[in-house]
Design a protein around this motif. Structure first.
Motif, PDB file in Angstrom:
ATOM      1  N   SER A  73       0.838  -1.204   0.000  1.00 50.67           N
ATOM      2  CA  SER A  73       0.000   0.000   0.000  1.00 50.67           C
ATOM      3  C   SER A  73       0.875   1.257   0.000  1.00 50.67           C
ATOM      4  O   SER A  73       2.059   1.207   0.363  1.00 50.67           O
ATOM      5  N   PRO A  74       0.323   2.406  -0.408  1.00 53.09           N
ATOM      6  CA  PRO A  74       1.093   3.658  -0.357  1.00 53.09           C
ATOM      7  C   PRO A  74       1.629   3.974   1.043  1.00 53.09           C
ATOM      8  O   PRO A  74       2.718   4.518   1.188  1.00 53.09           O
ATOM      9  N   LYS A  75       0.854   3.616   2.075  1.00 51.94           N
ATOM     10  CA  LYS A  75       1.300   3.847   3.455  1.00 51.94           C
ATOM     11  C   LYS A  75       2.534   3.003   3.769  1.00 51.94           C
ATOM     12  O   LYS A  75       3.488   3.466   4.409  1.00 51.94           O
ATOM     13  N   THR A  76       2.524   1.765   3.284  1.00 51.19           N
ATOM     14  CA  THR A  76       3.668   0.871   3.510  1.00 51.19           C
ATOM     15  C   THR A  76       4.898   1.367   2.772  1.00 51.19           C
ATOM     16  O   THR A  76       6.009   1.380   3.318  1.00 51.19           O
ATOM     17  N   ILE A  77       4.733   1.788   1.529  1.00 49.67           N
ATOM     18  CA  ILE A  77       5.865   2.283   0.737  1.00 49.67           C
ATOM     19  C   ILE A  77       6.435   3.555   1.360  1.00 49.67           C
ATOM     20  O   ILE A  77       7.663   3.737   1.433  1.00 49.67           O
ATOM     21  N   ALA A  78       5.555   4.438   1.837  1.00 50.98           N
ATOM     22  CA  ALA A  78       6.024   5.675   2.486  1.00 50.98           C
ATOM     23  C   ALA A  78       6.816   5.360   3.754  1.00 50.98           C
ATOM     24  O   ALA A  78       7.826   6.012   4.055  1.00 50.98           O
ATOM     25  N   PHE A  79       6.365   4.347   4.492  1.00 55.93           N
ATOM     26  CA  PHE A  79       7.072   3.953   5.712  1.00 55.93           C
ATOM     27  C   PHE A  79       8.467   3.429   5.380  1.00 55.93           C
ATOM     28  O   PHE A  79       9.452   3.772   6.039  1.00 55.93           O
ATOM     29  N   VAL A  80       8.563   2.599   4.351  1.00 56.56           N
ATOM     30  CA  VAL A  80       9.862   2.043   3.953  1.00 56.56           C
ATOM     31  C   VAL A  80      10.806   3.142   3.484  1.00 56.56           C
ATOM     32  O   VAL A  80      12.000   3.137   3.806  1.00 56.56           O
ATOM     33  N   LYS A  81      10.291   4.099   2.741  1.00 53.99           N
ATOM     34  CA  LYS A  81      11.124   5.220   2.287  1.00 53.99           C
ATOM     35  C   LYS A  81      11.630   6.045   3.474  1.00 53.99           C
ATOM     36  O   LYS A  81      12.788   6.502   3.482  1.00 53.99           O
ATOM     37  N   ALA A  82      10.779   6.236   4.475  1.00 58.11           N
ATOM     38  CA  ALA A  82      11.195   6.967   5.675  1.00 58.11           C
ATOM     39  C   ALA A  82      12.273   6.209   6.431  1.00 58.11           C
ATOM     40  O   ALA A  82      13.214   6.803   6.969  1.00 58.11           O
ATOM     41  N   VAL A  83      12.181   4.883   6.446  1.00 63.59           N
ATOM     42  CA  VAL A  83      13.209   4.060   7.095  1.00 63.59           C
ATOM     43  C   VAL A  83      14.526   4.158   6.336  1.00 63.59           C
ATOM     44  O   VAL A  83      15.603   4.298   6.925  1.00 63.59           O
ATOM     45  N   GLU A  84      14.449   4.087   5.005  1.00 66.05           N
ATOM     46  CA  GLU A  84      15.658   4.162   4.178  1.00 66.05           C
ATOM     47  C   GLU A  84      16.345   5.514   4.296  1.00 66.05           C
ATOM     48  O   GLU A  84      17.579   5.610   4.229  1.00 66.05           O
ATOM     49  N   SER A  85      15.565   6.581   4.469  1.00 68.21           N
ATOM     50  CA  SER A  85      16.157   7.921   4.602  1.00 68.21           C
ATOM     51  C   SER A  85      16.651   8.209   6.016  1.00 68.21           C
ATOM     52  O   SER A  85      17.231   9.263   6.264  1.00 68.21           O
ATOM     53  N   GLY A  86      16.407   7.263   6.948  1.00 70.80           N
ATOM     54  CA  GLY A  86      16.886   7.450   8.314  1.00 70.80           C
ATOM     55  C   GLY A  86      15.918   8.175   9.224  1.00 70.80           C
ATOM     56  O   GLY A  86      16.243   8.439  10.387  1.00 70.80           O
TER      57      GLY A  86
END
Length: 223
Positions: free
Chosen positions: A127-140
């Motif tokens: 889901s978009p919420k899941t992808i946004a969470f992963v991107k936030a994790v990758e960016s620190g």
């Protein structure tokens, strides 16, 4: 078509595995709609789900789903039988119904969602919420749940986090000296002291005898 679906499922599962630590056996929570769709499509869930996901699965449902199927009557009797064969999980609410359930699941990051479309099982993309969470994790900006668990375990191994179980073990290891062993050591010390004193006494006796002999010799010479 089947190979394409399995490729998409493998790709999506890899995404959830790498970012959220999803592992086998995959616990699949079934609602009434999914059970009814499986019944209409003559889908054997226990056989086809492990093939589709290429791994071991556990079918689960909740008490509120069973209650909903009971209230809907005879039309969903078959779906209720399917749900009753699943593992029953407790839920925190008493209201029944699965309206907008998929929307609620999509709002929570890291939860895979499956549908039955045209009598086929489909694992939905993240889901978009899941992808946004992963991107936030990758960016620190955020730390994933899986990473938090691994960090906690590393800290415990290095002794940076206080672990009550390890404390208890250490306390058991650090015990006072055995009183019996102390007594034995004291006896040895006393024995060594007594032997040393006896040796000194013997030396004094020998010296006294030698001095007495010398005195007697001198007296004889003077006489």
């Amino acid at each position: 078509m089947k190979i394409t679906r399995q490729k998409h499922a493998k790709k999506n599962l890899g995404f959830f595995r790498n970012n959220f630590g999803v592992r086998e056996p995959y616990q699949i929570l079934l609602d009434g709609t999914f059970c009814q769709a499986a019944l209409r499509g003559r889908i054997q869930l226990r056989e086809q789900l492990p093939r589709y996901l290429m791994g071991e699965t556990q079918l689960c449902t909740t008490r509120c789903v069973l209650k909903e199927l009971e209230t809907l009557g005879k039309d969903l009797y078959g779906a209720k039988l399917i749900a009753q064969k699943c593992q029953i999980r407790n839920c925190s609410h008493l209201k029944n119904g699965d309206q907008n359930l998929s929307m609620k699941v999509k709002k929570k990051p890291g939860v895979p969602l499956m549908f039955i479309i045209q009598n086929t099982i489909v694992l939905d993309k993240p889901s978009p919420k899941t992808i946004a969470f992963v991107k936030a994790v990758e960016s620190g900006q955020l730390v994933s749940v899986h990473e938090q668990e691994s960090i906690r375990q590393l800290k415990e191994e290095q002794g940076l986090v206080k672990n009550p179980e390890r404390r208890r073990k250490k306390r058991k290891k650090i015990s006072g000296p055995n009183p019996l062993s102390c007594l034995k050591k004291k006896k040895k010390a006393q024995d060594t002291k007594s032997s040393a004193s006896e040796k000194k006494r013997k030396r004094k006796r020998i010296r006294n005898r030698s001095t007495s002999k010398v005195l007697s010799v001198k007296q004889n010479a003077e006489g």
